[in-house]
Structures are given as C-alpha cells and as structure tokens.
Write a protein that holds these residues in place. Structure first.
Motif, short mmCIF file in Angstrom:
data_model
loop_
_atom_site.label_atom_id
_atom_site.label_comp_id
_atom_site.label_asym_id
_atom_site.label_seq_id
_atom_site.Cartn_x
_atom_site.Cartn_y
_atom_site.Cartn_z
N THR A 15 0.94 -1.48 0.14
CA THR A 15 -0.38 -0.44 0.23
C THR A 15 0.75 1.06 0.39
N GLY A 16 2.06 1.25 0.71
CA GLY A 16 2.85 2.36 0.17
C GLY A 16 2.89 3.44 1.97
N GLU A 17 1.99 2.98 2.55
CA GLU A 17 1.80 2.76 4.06
C GLU A 17 2.93 2.95 4.83
N LEU A 18 3.24 3.83 5.55
CA LEU A 18 4.41 4.09 6.82
C LEU A 18 3.84 3.94 8.18
N GLN A 19 3.65 2.69 9.05
CA GLN A 19 2.47 2.25 9.94
C GLN A 19 3.62 2.60 11.12
N ALA A 20 3.44 2.86 12.05
CA ALA A 20 4.16 2.87 13.34
C ALA A 20 4.58 1.53 13.84
N THR A 21 5.93 1.28 14.07
CA THR A 21 6.17 -0.11 14.03
C THR A 21 7.14 -0.07 15.39
N ASP A 22 7.04 -1.27 16.32
CA ASP A 22 8.06 -1.60 16.59
C ASP A 22 9.19 -3.38 16.29
N ILE A 23 10.56 -3.39 15.97
CA ILE A 23 10.74 -5.05 15.67
C ILE A 23 11.11 -5.76 16.46
N LEU A 24 11.48 -6.81 17.70
CA LEU A 24 12.09 -7.25 17.46
C LEU A 24 12.72 -8.71 16.79
N ILE A 25 14.36 -8.52 17.17
CA ILE A 25 15.17 -9.39 16.41
C ILE A 25 15.95 -10.03 17.65
N ALA A 26 16.25 -11.41 17.39
CA ALA A 26 16.48 -12.85 18.27
C ALA A 26 16.93 -13.39 16.98
N GLY A 27 18.87 -13.23 18.26
CA GLY A 27 19.87 -13.56 16.84
C GLY A 27 19.30 -13.57 15.44
N ASP A 28 19.61 -14.12 14.19
CA ASP A 28 19.94 -13.69 13.06
C ASP A 28 18.04 -13.27 12.84
N ARG A 29 17.44 -13.22 13.78
CA ARG A 29 15.82 -13.36 13.14
C ARG A 29 15.03 -12.57 13.72
N ILE A 30 13.49 -12.58 12.29
CA ILE A 30 13.14 -11.42 12.99
C ILE A 30 11.86 -12.16 13.71
N GLU A 31 11.27 -11.84 15.35
CA GLU A 31 10.99 -12.29 15.81
C GLU A 31 9.53 -11.81 16.42
N ALA A 32 9.33 -10.54 16.14
CA ALA A 32 8.12 -10.02 16.49
C ALA A 32 8.27 -8.53 15.77
N VAL A 33 7.03 -9.13 15.16
CA VAL A 33 6.81 -7.39 14.59
C VAL A 33 5.94 -6.63 15.05
N ALA A 34 5.41 -6.09 16.00
CA ALA A 34 4.24 -5.26 16.62
C ALA A 34 4.07 -3.73 17.02
N GLU A 35 3.04 -2.90 17.18
CA GLU A 35 3.01 -1.52 17.06
C GLU A 35 3.64 -1.54 18.62
N GLN A 36 3.59 -2.01 19.32
CA GLN A 36 4.18 -2.24 20.42
C GLN A 36 4.76 -2.82 21.02
N ILE A 37 6.15 -3.23 21.41
CA ILE A 37 6.76 -4.22 21.91
C ILE A 37 7.78 -3.97 23.74
N GLU A 38 7.24 -4.57 24.36
CA GLU A 38 7.84 -4.29 25.26
C GLU A 38 9.34 -4.19 25.53
N ALA A 39 10.17 -3.30 25.75
CA ALA A 39 11.19 -3.15 25.67
C ALA A 39 12.57 -3.80 26.71
N SER A 40 11.82 -4.09 28.55
CA SER A 40 12.60 -4.64 28.94
C SER A 40 13.77 -5.82 28.82
N GLY A 41 14.66 -6.21 29.54
CA GLY A 41 14.89 -7.26 29.07
C GLY A 41 15.80 -7.63 27.17
N HIS A 42 15.81 -6.69 27.07
CA HIS A 42 16.29 -6.22 25.30
C HIS A 42 17.09 -4.58 25.16
N GLU A 43 17.94 -4.92 24.34
CA GLU A 43 18.77 -4.04 24.31
C GLU A 43 17.93 -3.15 23.55
N ALA A 44 17.43 -2.04 23.44
CA ALA A 44 16.46 -1.17 22.16
C ALA A 44 17.15 0.16 21.96
#
Ligand code: ZN
Length: 428
Positions: A15-44
């Motif tokens: 669609t070409g839209e730019l949507q507010a997003t957080d991404i969690l990466i674990a190892g070499d993979r994308i673990e989660a893609v969501a509007e809000q991801i809790e940062a505690s316990g991770h590097e942010a």
C-alpha cells in the motif's frame, strides 16, 4: 536478550503506507513485528519515527578481491554496502584470478564470513579467465554456491559458446547474467557514440553494441530455456528488446543503474578536460535513452536497480579520459540518489522504488530475503527520509572516489543497517 527497534515506521510494500511499528530481533531472525513491543530485558534503539525498510539487495557489485585490493576489498566494499543500506550484494567474477573455479567461490564465502559487513553471493565466470575461449565447469560452480554465471566486464563474443553455456545453465536452473557488448561495434570507444563524442573528437561506443547482443541472447534464451538477466541496461533499443522478451513470456529480467536513470552524456561535455570520473561502461547515453530506462523501470520491464559499484584508485582515474578505466562507485549513494531524484519529484512512489531494491531482486534470483516478517532473516535498513546531506568522499567507506555525484545534496540516507540480526552500520 534480543534487540528491539522502537518507534519506527514500517513501509508497507503493497500500500505504500508507513505504519508505526516496533521490531524484535533475536539471533539472526525477526522475532516479532507489532505496534508496541516491551523493551525490558532487551537492548533497545529508538528509531524516532524513521522508515523501516527491508535490507537492500544489489545484484551487481565489484568487490575487487582477490587481486585488486588497491581498488577495494571485501571488507571495504561490504562496509560501503552497509552504509548504503544494503544487506546482500552479488559480486562479479572479474577479479584476478577470475572467479572461475569452486575453490574461488569458496574463497569469497570464507573471506566474507571473516571480514564482511553484509551477505555476499558470488557469481562464477562463464568462461575460464573470462577469456571467452573455454567454458568453466558450470555445475561445479553452482555446487560451490555460485548464484549465476557471468563474464561481466566483457561480453561473451562467441554465439556458439553462449548457446552452450545457456543450455547447461538452463539444465541447472542457474541465471545467465550478461554484460552485453559487441566488441566489434564497441571497438576502443570511451563514451557514448553521438553528438557529444563527435564534438569532443572522442571514439564512441554505439548503443547498438549493447542492444545487438541483448537481441542475440534473448533468442538463445528462448531456444535453450535459460533464465537471462541483462546487466546495467543503458540504451532505448535494449529496453524495447527486454519488453518484447517479457511479452513472449520468456525468463528474461533486467537491471538498471542509478547513473543511467539520472544522467546524460552531456556530463562529459560539461567537465574540464573530460574528467575520467565521468567515464563508465556502458556509457551514459542520451536523454532519449535515459527516458527509456526510466519508463522501463516504471512499467516493470526493468526489474531492479543495481549499482554496478566499480571502484578504481584515484591514480587510475587521473589518467587521460581515453585510457582511464571505466566505472563509478555507487553503493553508498544509490538509494538516496533515486529517492531524491525520483520519489521526491513524484515520478515513482517510495514503496515501488523500494521493491526495486528488495523483493524484486530477491524473487528474480530466488534469494530468501527482501521481506520483513516474523521468522525471516533480520535484514533491515532504517532510512531517514528528511535529512539532507552532501555526497563527500571523506565519508565514503569504499576505497573508490570515482563518482559523478560528488557535492550533490540528497535525502534518504540509511542511519542503521542490520544484516542477519547484526548491526553493520550506524550513522546519524
Ligand atoms: Zn558490466
């Protein structure tokens, strides 16, 4: 512990839209893609609203190693790639020695594992030493990890040899990647053959030198069933030929460089003493050719952008125009150049341009990259679409200084590049 990218804006490639997003990466993979991801316990990392794009792929890069380390190395070339937002590059085999054996394919993978800042996929040569005399062991090259075969830097002049190479490549499902140049037509030309070369008294390379070879190879591809990929298309007839091939349902794909989309042969006229930093092969052609390339990119005839990143030493580029080597560096400025010149001017939508750098090359070469989704390899580039910066060699990671775009003010620079979950570039 993973890495959370906070407060980004993910580009939707449909669609070409730019949507507010957080991404969690674990190892070499994308673990989660969501509007809000809790940062505690991770590097942010706070992305402050910048655009999240899939890591770019460039299917045409000269890393110069082995043999020409004064021009570039796998270390410096891939650092330049990372700065340009690229996470995958395909490297050309016209090194010294030429990458024409399984051992040399292995050398590229091993050196990249030690020194690389992105994924590097090597091409193997079509002919031994790129001499056009004897075919390589194409099956062995594929088994060692070659992603296609090419004699880039020179064209394969012998039609029977190209026919045999395509028969073998078709049986292996391996792309045949062509630097289209009829040497008999190109002769010792150093720029486009046309009004400017005549005015300057310089020998020219006609557009025909490219298009007649593309015509030949389209016919050979139809006969053999090979996947033909046309490198750095530069001429209006060439674009028409690829459009024709696609209309026949052939497996023919093509790439175009930023410089052929943005410049015309007049750049040589304008510079003092014909600066060899304006010299490239295929040469920059006319406005009609430039428009044809742009139309081809917009209508899907041309599948992808590739830089043909071709570093040389300053000493080599200081030689007289006729004897200096061909080539521009391009990895660090390709996306911002086209963002500024094509997206900001309304000629192409951002997501359509991004496809030409990501999912299109990935699909054409069957590479498992180019899409941001849970479970995929974490290859991302974060781009600042607002800040304008000037192209200066002082900031280059490449050893090359040879670009006609020095001093240009452009937007769309990468500020963070992540390859396989690892931060490979961080700028500002
Ligand atoms: Zn080439």
């Amino acid at each position: 512990m993973g890495l959370v990218l906070k407060n980004g804006r993910l580009l939707n490639l449909e669609t070409g839209e730019l949507q507010a997003t957080d991404i969690l990466i674990a190892g070499d993979r994308i673990e989660a893609v969501a509007e809000q991801i809790e940062a505690s316990g991770h590097e942010a990392i706070d992305l402050q609203g910048k655009a999240i794009l899939p890591g770019f792929l460039d299917m045409h890069v000269h890393l110069r190693q082995p043999g020409f380390e004064a021009k570039e190395t796998i270390e410096t070339g891939t650092a330049a790639a990372a700065r340009g937002g690229f996470t995958t590059v395909a490297c050309m085999p016209n090194t010294r020695p030429v990458i024409d054996s399984p051992e040399l394919i292995g050398y590229i993978y091993e050196t990249t594992a030690k020194e690389g800042s992105c994924t590097v996929l090597p091409y193997g040569a079509i002919t031994k030493g790129e001499l056009g005399e004897e075919l390589t062991d194409i099956a062995a090259l594929k088994a060692a990890g070659a992603i296609g075969i090419t004699d880039d830097g020179v064209g394969v002049q012998s039609s029977s040899m190209m026919r045999e190479a395509m028969r073998i490549a078709a049986s292996l499902d391996l792309p045949v990647v062509i630097h289209s140049e009829d040497e008999d037509l190109a002769k010792d030309g150093c720029m486009n053959e046309g009004v400017v070369s005549k005015r300057l008294g310089l020998p020219g390379i006609p557009g025909l030198a490219e298009s007649v070879m593309i015509a030949r190879d389209i016919l050979l591809a139809e006969e053999t069933g090979a996947h033909l990929h046309v490198c750095h298309i530069s001429d209006a007839w060439s674009v028409d030929l690829v459009r024709y091939a696609k209309s026949r349902g052939l497996k023919v794909t093509a790439e175009v460089t930023p410089h052929h989309l943005l410049l015309t042969e007049e750049i040589i006229d304008r510079t003092d003493a014909q600066d060899a930093n304006m010299k490239v092969n295929p040469p920059i052609r006319t406005e009609k050719d430039r428009q044809a390339c742009l139309r081809g990119l917009l209508d899907g005839t041309i599948d992808m952008v590739a830089t043909d990143h071709a570093p040389h030493t300053e000493e080599e580029k200081k030689r007289p125009f006729q004897t200096a080597p061909f080539g521009f560096v391009g990895l660090e400025i390709a996306f911002p150049l086209l963002y500024t010149e094509l997206v900001e001017t309304g000629q192409i939508a951002l997501h359509e341009l991004v496809k030409k750098f990501t999912i299109n090359p990935a699909n054409v070469f069957k590479i498992d990259r180019g899409v941001i989704a849970v479970g995929n390899v974490a290859d991302l580039t974060i781009v600042d679409l607002e800040a304008e910066r000037t192209v200066t060699v002082e900031e280059f990671k490449t050893k090359g200084r040879n670009t006609p775009f020095l001093g240009k003010k452009i937007k769309g620079w990468s500020v963070l590049t992540i390859n396989q979950g690892r931060i490979t570039y961080r700028g500002n």
